[in-house]
Design an enzyme around this catalytic site. Structure first.
Site, PDB file in Angstrom:
ATOM      1  N   ASP A 194       0.862  -1.182   0.000  1.00  8.72           N
ATOM      2  CA  ASP A 194       0.000   0.000   0.000  1.00  8.72           C
ATOM      3  C   ASP A 194       0.904   1.239   0.000  1.00  8.72           C
ATOM      4  OD1 ASP A 194      -2.142   1.664  -0.118  1.00  8.72           O
ATOM      5  OD2 ASP A 194      -3.148   0.933   1.687  1.00  8.72           O
TER       6      ASP A 194
HETATM    7  C1  NOJ Z   1      -4.009   3.979  -0.053  1.00  2.90           C
HETATM    8  C2  NOJ Z   1      -5.188   3.127   0.263  1.00  2.90           C
HETATM    9  O1  NOJ Z   1      -5.030   2.558   1.547  1.00  2.90           O
HETATM   10  C3  NOJ Z   1      -5.434   2.019  -0.730  1.00  2.90           C
HETATM   11  O2  NOJ Z   1      -6.651   1.414  -0.436  1.00  2.90           O
HETATM   12  C4  NOJ Z   1      -5.422   2.544  -2.128  1.00  2.90           C
HETATM   13  O3  NOJ Z   1      -5.657   1.507  -3.038  1.00  2.90           O
HETATM   14  C5  NOJ Z   1      -4.086   3.205  -2.396  1.00  2.90           C
HETATM   15  N1  NOJ Z   1      -3.898   4.313  -1.465  1.00  2.90           N
HETATM   16  C6  NOJ Z   1      -3.990   3.720  -3.810  1.00  2.90           C
HETATM   17  O4  NOJ Z   1      -4.871   4.746  -3.991  1.00  2.90           O
END
Ligand code: NOJ
Length: 767
Positions: free
Chosen positions: A291
């Site tokens: 993430d």
């Molecule tokens: C952070 C988020 O936690 C995640 O769910 C998301 O897919 C990514 N950013 C990319 O936007």
């Protein structure tokens, strides 16, 4: 011939031609994946390999982009990037892809990812609402449409489904998942993976799914986003892991780790879960993306000394692609050069990413997702818009309907529509609106205007904002309500109050909305409440004081028309709560599958597990949702009252729509192990089906429940089935049980395959 095709021909096709002895050999023009990737990797420098592991953003952490700066273009040319995220557009992405395949040395195509969570431009209900449909077929359909629109706009990969179980409504991301139940979560996870990925990833309209956030991210302490998680291994296995297993078994091509630590071990660094469980036990073959910046955040967690250490630990744990922290470039290069990381480890990750690109068919045609004419034809098609409204209808939960106040008549005289959310075209798009636009949203006010007879007068008054203390609009709202024959009061949260980084410490109505509700109810005009929100809201006052409440969550672009259809009876609501609604924040965590405890709560006995200042029951239980019709359950039969491991329990019963109109019911099957070596939950959902019945119609339901679904983790942390009596309960909600009986598991304690996932089969027989 463009450069990528030239490189492809030079390295792969020409050698095959030279070796070919027959026509059949020539059919091998497209080499099998392993062979293809072997030869490609032989040509790659270490820097180019690391490039494949790097993912960069087109826009900010929540902002999406359709332009990209020159620095990033340079990275593409140098082969230093494998993927971009937060980008969109067939034309724009076609150009980025052209740079990759024509201007980089090896011409390896890029993979473009985006958070297509509940639609791309045609925005569907938020996932929590979609789960309330209890209709996986409906969710698969809308997910398929989301994939079609995304693929047509240049996207190969979505960061979805979010399959985190959430027991704490303070956590803003509860809106992105399927609620509190692991079985419902697993079914909905499977439906979404199948919707996104379709039958074959190489088709032009399928995209790679990415279940997230592995794992237990939703168990953040205090409901505070990004917070630490303390969870037992048993709960991890029985509650948080099953939806991920379901997604993996459904063939998800990628997976994303959570930001959280579990019992002190950050997920970006958790080899036990990322490799031992995910790959070795479950056989996951896709790639893992970190993430956003979570590899670099290992420094903040305090488990690594520097970025080099962070990269080494994350790669070793099982992360393949680095979302945005930039560590899998320079820092891993240093580690490999120093001999701290073997190139073989890098190769494993590179191979997984190249495999995904291969499966998507990008080596055959890197531009297949970048056709402007397809984008124009597919995005926001009429049938997609229609599907958005249908999905919205299915997601609405009728929480309360005293003396049949709903449905309303269409010739109401004067209807007052009150509340700023009624006229809000942003809120229904929810927290992940992708490229959804307010202009495409039908608001509640518009929906009501569309629905009523032409002689009905619709007057709108805002009353107050969602947040803040301004009560200056109360006076007008009260006078509008007083004049009207009926009030539709729309209350709830704004879109930015749930989602990532949107935890709340309270879960009641924000701002002065509660006060507005009191004032409006005080006028004596009949009031129905429509709630729009991204989390369960504790609304005890409304529950006691208004006759009808609709839970509409955030329903996407079809919101207003769907809500009006339900209000005026053109659609008979049938959604059920995928999550418990607590009476107050003090009851959290509240979920239906709690243990009985040694002192089960009793109103008569203080020394039981309860609060002395609050009833122990929830405001609305899991699985609850009313209809404008009634259903009668009868004739329960268990075919095989004695079963063993690997058997299926076969049950049948009848259900009749005894009301005056057609409607749907979600049949819910719960079980309870009567005695087990580990205290069992009071109830556990093991099957459900939404069925649609005409008035007066009666059908026979056949259920086949694999006994292995009852497996649990014993003291030795083995997944087992123990002999003994099991109660079954069939009902309309977790609290509204209509039929029950029991059966016996015979034989010895037996071990169950942890890497298998089981689903009940439910069929409807009209005889
Ligand atoms: C952070 C988020 O936690 C995640 O769910 C998301 O897919 C990514 N950013 C990319 O936007």
């Amino acid at each position: 011939m463009n450069k990528s095709k030239f490189v492809f021909a030079l390295f792969f096709i020409i050698p095959l031609f030279l070796k070919a002895e027959s026509k059949q050999d020539l059919n091998l023009l497209k080499p099998p994946m392993d062979e293809f990737i072997d030869s490609l990797m032989e040509k790659m420098s270490l820097e180019e390999k690391l490039g494949q592991l790097a993912q960069y953003p087109g826009g900010g952490s929540l902002g999406f982009n359709t332009v990209i700066d020159d620095e990033k273009k340079k990275l593409i040319k140098k082969g230093k990037v494998g993927s971009f995220l937060h980008v969109l557009g067939a034309d724009f992405l076609g150009e980025l892809q052209r740079i990759a395949v024509e201007e980089s040395r090896l011409g390896i195509p890029l993979i473009f990812g985006l958070d297509v969570i509940h639609g791309l431009k045609t925005i569907f209900p938020v996932p929590l609402a979609a789960a309330c449909s209890f209709e996986p077929e409906a969710l698969e359909k809308t997910t398929r449409i989301a994939a079609v629109e995304a693929a047509a706009s240049g996207i190969h990969w979505t960061f979805a489904p979010m399959v985190d179980i959430a027991l704490d409504p303070r956590w803003g991301r509860i809106v992105e998942g399927a609620g509190e139940d692991p079985y419902l979560g697993a079914v909905m996870a499977k439906a979404q993976v199948e919707g996104y990925q379709g039958d074959d990833l190489s088709f032009e309209n399928t995209i790679l799914a990415c279940p997230k956030h592995y794992v237990a991210y939703g168990a953040a302490q205090g409901g505070r986003d990004y917070n630490s998680v303390e969870v037992s291994l048993r709960t991890l296995n029985e509650v948080y892991l099953p939806p991920f297993l379901a997604a993996v078994k459904a063939g998800a091509g990628s997976l994303m780790n959570g930001f959280n630590d579990i019992n002190g071990e950050p997920m970006a660094n958790n080899k036990e879960l990322l490799t031992d469980v995910l790959r070795d036990k479950w056989g996951f073959e896709g790639f893992v993306v970190s993430d956003w910046n979570s590899i670099a955040e290992l420094l903040n967690h305090g488990v690594v000394k520097d970025r080099v250490d962070a990269g080494k630990k994350a790669l070793t744990a099982g992360i393949d692609m680095d979302m945005t922290s930039g560590i899998f470039g320079e820092e891993i290069l240093k580690s490999v050069k120093k001999g701290d990381i073997s190139e073989k480890l890098v190769d494993k990750a590179v191979r997984r990413i190249l495999e995904a690109k291969y499966k998507l068919g990008l080596f055959d045609d890197p531009f297949k997702y970048c056709k402007v004419e397809v984008e124009k034809a597919e995005v926001l098609k009429d049938e997609h818009i229609e599907a958005a409204k249908e999905a919205a209808c299915k997601s609405i939960v009728l929480l309360k309907n005293e003396s049949g106040v709903l449905p309303l008549k269409k010739d109401l005289g004067t209807v007052a529509v009150i509340g700023s959310l009624a006229d809000d075209s942003r809120a229904p798009l929810g927290s992940w609106k992708a490229f959804g636009e307010e202009k495409d949203v039908v608001t509640v006010l518009e929906g009501i205007k569309n629905a009523v007879s032409k002689d009905t007068k619709v007057i709108y008054s805002k009353g107050c904002d969602i947040k803040g203390n301004d009560k200056s609009g109360f006076k007008e709202a009260v006078s509008v309500a007083t004049e009207a024959d009926m009030v539709v009061l729309v209350l709830g949260e704004s879109a930015d109050m749930s989602g990532e980084a949107r935890s709340r410490s309270e879960i009641d109505l924000p701002g002065v909305q509660k006060e507005l509700a009191r004032k409006i109810a005080g006028t004596g005009t009949e009031v129905v409440v429509v709630l729009m929100n991204g989390r369960p809201l504790s609304i005890p006052w409304l529950t006691e004081n208004v006759p009808a409440i609709l839970e509409a969550w955030f329903l996407g672009i079809g919101s207003g028309n769907a809500i009006a259809d339900v209000l005026f009876g053109d659609y008979n609501p049938g959604g059920k709560l995928a999550v418990t609604i607590p009476r107050s924040v003090g009851q959290i965590p509240y979920f239906y599958y709690h243990k009985n405890t040694g002192r089960p709560s009793s109103v008569e006995d203080l020394f039981t597990s309860r609060y002395f200042d609050l009833p122990i029951t929830p405001l609305y239980p899991f699985g609850h949702g009313l209809s404008y019709t009634e259903f009668k359950y009868s004739k329960l039969k268990i075919k095989n009252k004695k079963v063993k491991t690997n058997d299926s329990l076969e049950i049948s019963f009848s259900i009749k729509n005894t009301g005056k109109i057609a409607g749907s019911e979600v049949i819910q099957l719960y079980i309870k192990d009567v005695v087990a070596s580990i205290a069992p939950p009071v109830k556990k959902l093991v099957g459900f089906k939404r069925i649609y019945l005409e008035n007066g119609e009666e059908v026979k339901i056949n259920m086949k429940m694999p006994i292995n679904l009852l497996g649990f983790y014993n003291k030795e942390m083995k997944k087992v089935l123990e002999p003994g009596e099991v109660k079954i309960m069939i009902g309309s909600s977790s609290e509204d049980i209509r039929l029950d009986d029991s059966f016996t598991i015979e034989g010895k304690v037996s071990e169950i395959d942890e890497a298998e996932i089981y689903y009940s089969e439910i069929s409807v027989n009209s005889d």
